[in-house]
Structures are given as C-alpha cells and as structure tokens.
Design a protein around this motif. Structure first.
Motif, PDB file in Angstrom:
ATOM      1  N   SER A 147      43.091  10.727  20.567  1.00  0.00           N
ATOM      2  CA  SER A 147      41.903  10.914  21.388  1.00  0.00           C
ATOM      3  C   SER A 147      40.828   9.885  21.047  1.00  0.00           C
ATOM      4  CB  SER A 147      41.338  12.321  21.166  1.00  0.00           C
ATOM      5  OG  SER A 147      40.861  12.445  19.839  1.00  0.00           O
ATOM      6  N   ASP A 148      39.900   9.694  21.969  1.00  0.00           N
ATOM      7  CA  ASP A 148      38.785   8.779  21.713  1.00  0.00           C
ATOM      8  C   ASP A 148      38.013   9.216  20.474  1.00  0.00           C
ATOM      9  OD1 ASP A 148      39.657   7.734  24.091  1.00  0.00           O
ATOM     10  OD2 ASP A 148      37.789   8.104  25.205  1.00  0.00           O
ATOM     11  N   GLU A 149      37.816  10.517  20.342  1.00  0.00           N
ATOM     12  CA  GLU A 149      37.061  11.043  19.201  1.00  0.00           C
ATOM     13  C   GLU A 149      37.785  10.742  17.885  1.00  0.00           C
ATOM     14  OE1 GLU A 149      35.877  12.667  22.894  1.00  0.00           O
ATOM     15  OE2 GLU A 149      37.864  12.751  21.942  1.00  0.00           O
ATOM     16  N   VAL A 180      37.185   7.075  17.011  1.00  0.00           N
ATOM     17  CA  VAL A 180      35.820   6.857  16.518  1.00  0.00           C
ATOM     18  C   VAL A 180      35.690   7.332  15.070  1.00  0.00           C
ATOM     19  CG1 VAL A 180      33.411   7.536  16.802  1.00  0.00           C
ATOM     20  CG2 VAL A 180      34.767   6.900  18.807  1.00  0.00           C
ATOM     21  N   ALA A 181      36.323   8.452  14.735  1.00  0.00           N
ATOM     22  CA  ALA A 181      36.284   8.954  13.360  1.00  0.00           C
ATOM     23  C   ALA A 181      36.976   7.980  12.407  1.00  0.00           C
ATOM     24  CB  ALA A 181      36.949  10.327  13.281  1.00  0.00           C
ATOM     25  N   LYS A 185      31.979   3.564  23.322  1.00  0.00           N
ATOM     26  CA  LYS A 185      31.556   4.695  22.492  1.00  0.00           C
ATOM     27  C   LYS A 185      31.031   4.216  21.152  1.00  0.00           C
ATOM     28  CE  LYS A 185      34.649   8.212  24.486  1.00  0.00           C
ATOM     29  NZ  LYS A 185      33.592   9.156  24.902  1.00  0.00           N
ATOM     30  N   CYS A 186      31.699   3.207  20.573  1.00  0.00           N
ATOM     31  CA  CYS A 186      31.249   2.673  19.292  1.00  0.00           C
ATOM     32  C   CYS A 186      29.877   2.013  19.424  1.00  0.00           C
ATOM     33  CB  CYS A 186      32.268   1.683  18.741  1.00  0.00           C
ATOM     34  SG  CYS A 186      33.830   2.436  18.210  1.00  0.00           S
ATOM     35  N   LYS A 235      45.958  14.609  22.095  1.00  0.00           N
ATOM     36  CA  LYS A 235      45.287  15.631  21.322  1.00  0.00           C
ATOM     37  C   LYS A 235      46.129  16.070  20.128  1.00  0.00           C
ATOM     38  CE  LYS A 235      43.117  20.204  21.701  1.00  0.00           C
ATOM     39  NZ  LYS A 235      42.795  21.327  22.610  1.00  0.00           N
TER      40      LYS A 235
END
Length: 367
Positions: free
Chosen positions: A134-136, A139-140, A173-174, A361
C-alpha cells in the motif's frame, strides 16, 4: 578505514553517473553461474569507462555479496577509493513473492547491506518494487530510510517500481509530508518498445520534487535482443506475452538484415532518450546490466556511439556531459521506425504489476 567514512548530501544530479551498472547480472534469477562470473574485471572495465554508479538489491541474490567482496578486493581498492564510485541498493523485496517493508526490516536490511559492502554509507537506498504494498506502507518504509540519512549512513532516499502512476502517487505523498524523494527508479518503460516513462511520468515526478529518475532495463529484461528473454533459476518468468516475444524476435531479424543488432539499436535509443537536458524535467540516468567485460564494452560502445566525441576522440569518459551526435541519430531513424512498425500493436504495451490476484494490503496473492 577509508570505507567507513560518511559523506554528506550534495548535488545528487552531479554525483550519479549518466550510465549505471546494474547488479542483476550477478543474481541467480538471471544467471545460475553468478558466483563464477568474472566480477572484478567487469567492475574495473566499467569504472575505466566512467560507469561509476552501481545499482543492486538484496533481491538479486547473491549480487550484494558478490559485489561487496569484489569492491573490497585490493585489485579495486588500490585504484579506487569509496568516494570514487556511487553505490545504490534497495530494501523491501526479499523473493519473488516475499516482501517486508516494515520499518524494523528496513533497518535490518540497510545494516546488512552496509556490512556486505564493508562501507560506512550507501549513496542511495530505494524501497524496491513498491507496487506490491500500500501507499501507506511505502511511506512508512521511506520514513525509516530517512532515519539513516540523519545518521549519515544513507545519503539519498528513493523508490523503485514498474507502474508509473504508483511511483508518481507515492512521490506526491512524500512531498506532502515535507520529505520529497531524491530519486525514483522505473524499469522497461523508456525503451525502443515502450516510452511511457517519458510521456506519463517525468514531469509529474519533477513536480513532486524528485531530482533524478533512473530508467533501468533498456532491453526490457532481455526482450529486445536476438537471444530472447533470459532463463535463470526461476525458469521463464519474463512477463512478456507470446505475441510481444514474437514481434521482438521479428524485429531482431529485421535489424540483422540491415547489418545492425536489435540490442545495440535499443541501447542507442535508450541512451539518447535519457540524455535529457530539459530543466523542467528530472536529470536521468540509464541502468544497464553487463555481466561480462565484453558486455561492458558493448554498453560503453553503444553509449559512446550516440555522443558527439569529435572534440575528445572516439571514446570519451561516460561521466562527461552528453552532447548527442545528431547525424548518428538521424541515421538510426529509419531503422527505429522499421522496428516500431514490426512491434505494431505492442508499442507502449506495459505489463501488469503486481499480477492479478495480488493484494497490496495483505502483501500476498489472494487466489
């Protein structure tokens, strides 16, 4: 110990070399005999031509181990210091269907890469094949990499992957978080067969704050060559459908009939496309994957053949500013057009990644 000295961030666009040596040739996925290939002569030859950036990944097992051992060999250290080359690796992808982008694993993976390369810093670390989570999650993982930047163990942070829309979305997003990506890597989409990176991604990535874009696999993982796709320990895993493979084979025959070679033509095309000086777009580097001294020479010859080296002799240093040979580009136009006509409906065809049934996911196949 010289290899343990950290280096501060600088101007990435001036540090990464225009041509990059990819490390996948030292993987079992592409070559079952990776350990017995002559790595030190390959590195020395590449460095002598100005190919001073190396890109690899733990996924390309055992590439990191092979390259790390070679770079620490006196045959190389007697001629080159750590600051003389630019080292890029990745985190996240472990095997064909095994991924771990958790911050804890990112930290462990980076420390392992530092140990394998016997160095105190890595110039770039990418989150590898980010379309699989996922995008999230990406990013993490990127946030964990920035911790290493703060410690001086990683200099620049990036992501790699195939779907251009995913790369652009994560880059945005970053930037929104106040930590824009330094660099992005995409494969197989700035080639003689597929130029979508240029038409669908470069401007958007620049707007998201990305300074450098690496285009890898100018032969589309061996598709654009007379020998066809490579077969390694994973068997025939290449995602190209049979129709595209046949079209590429026909294109190779066409190039041979015109006293040329499809792989050489594809390399020349890719070098021209990445020699971009438009200030509104990111700086570009081209990742090639030579697995032998002969292949290094072939890559260097292809890169030099599109340059105007009239002021510096036949072969210049590939780190020099690229001035394209317009006459050579014009002489290739007819052959390029002929190959594209043969590829026909397969022009700009992109593969599906991740494959159908994959859950970003869950990080696994759901079928």
């Amino acid at each position: 110990m010289a290899n343990s000295i950290h280096r501060p961030r600088s101007d990435l666009t001036k540090e990464i070399t225009p041509i990059v040596m990819g490390g996948a040739a030292w993987s079992h996925q592409l070559n079952p005999d990776a350990e017995t290939r002559p790595i030190i002569p390959v590195i020395l030859k590449a460095f002598s031509h100005g190919i001073r950036t190396i890109d690899t990944s733990p996924y390309y097992e055992p590439s990191e181990k092979i390259l790390g051992k070679a770079l620490a060999n006196p045959q190389i250290t007697s001629l080159y210091n750590r600051k003389d080359y630019f080292l890029m690796t990745k985190v996240g992808r472990i095997a064909s269907e095994e991924f771990n982008y958790s911050p804890d694993w990112v930290r462990e993976s980076v420390e392992r890469s530092l140990e394998r390369f016997q160095t105190g810093y890595l110039d770039v670390v990418f989150c590898h094949d980010v379309e699989f989570i996922s995008d999230e999650g990406v990013v993490a993982a990127v946030s964990a990499l920035w911790e290493f930047v703060e410690k001086g163990k990683v200099r620049y942070v990036g992501i790699s992957g195939y779907p251009i829309d995913k790369l652009v979305r994560v880059a945005r997003k970053c930037k929104e978080m106040g930590k824009p990506l330094d660099i992005v890597q995409n494969w197989g989409q700035l080639t003689l067969q597929n130029t979508r990176l240029k038409t669908e991604g470069l401007r958007e990535l620049k707007e998201a704050g990305v300074k450098v874009v690496c285009s890898s696999s100018p032969l589309n993982i061996g598709l654009l060559r007379a020998q066809g796709v490579p077969i390694g320990t994973l068997g025939d895993w290449h995602p190209a459908p049979s129709g595209l493979r046949q079209a590429a084979a026909n294109a190779a025959t066409y190039a041979a009939k015109h006293n040329d070679d499809l792989a050489s033509l594809a390399l020349r095309f890719a070098v021209r496309e990445t020699a971009n000086k438009d200030p509104s777009l990111p700086t570009m580097s081209l990742i090639m994957g030579p697995g032998s001294v002969e292949e290094v020479e072939s890559c260097a010859a292809a890169a030099n053949s599109v340059r105007d080296n009239s002021a510096k002799g036949e072969f210049g240093d590939l780190r020099d500013e690229v001035v394209l040979d317009k006459e050579g580009e014009k002489s290739d136009e007819k052959l390029v057009e002929g190959v594209r006509e043969i590829l026909g409906e397969w022009m700009d065809f992109s593969f599906i990644s991740p494959p159908e049934g994959w859950s970003v996911k869950e990080g696994k196949m759901m079928k």
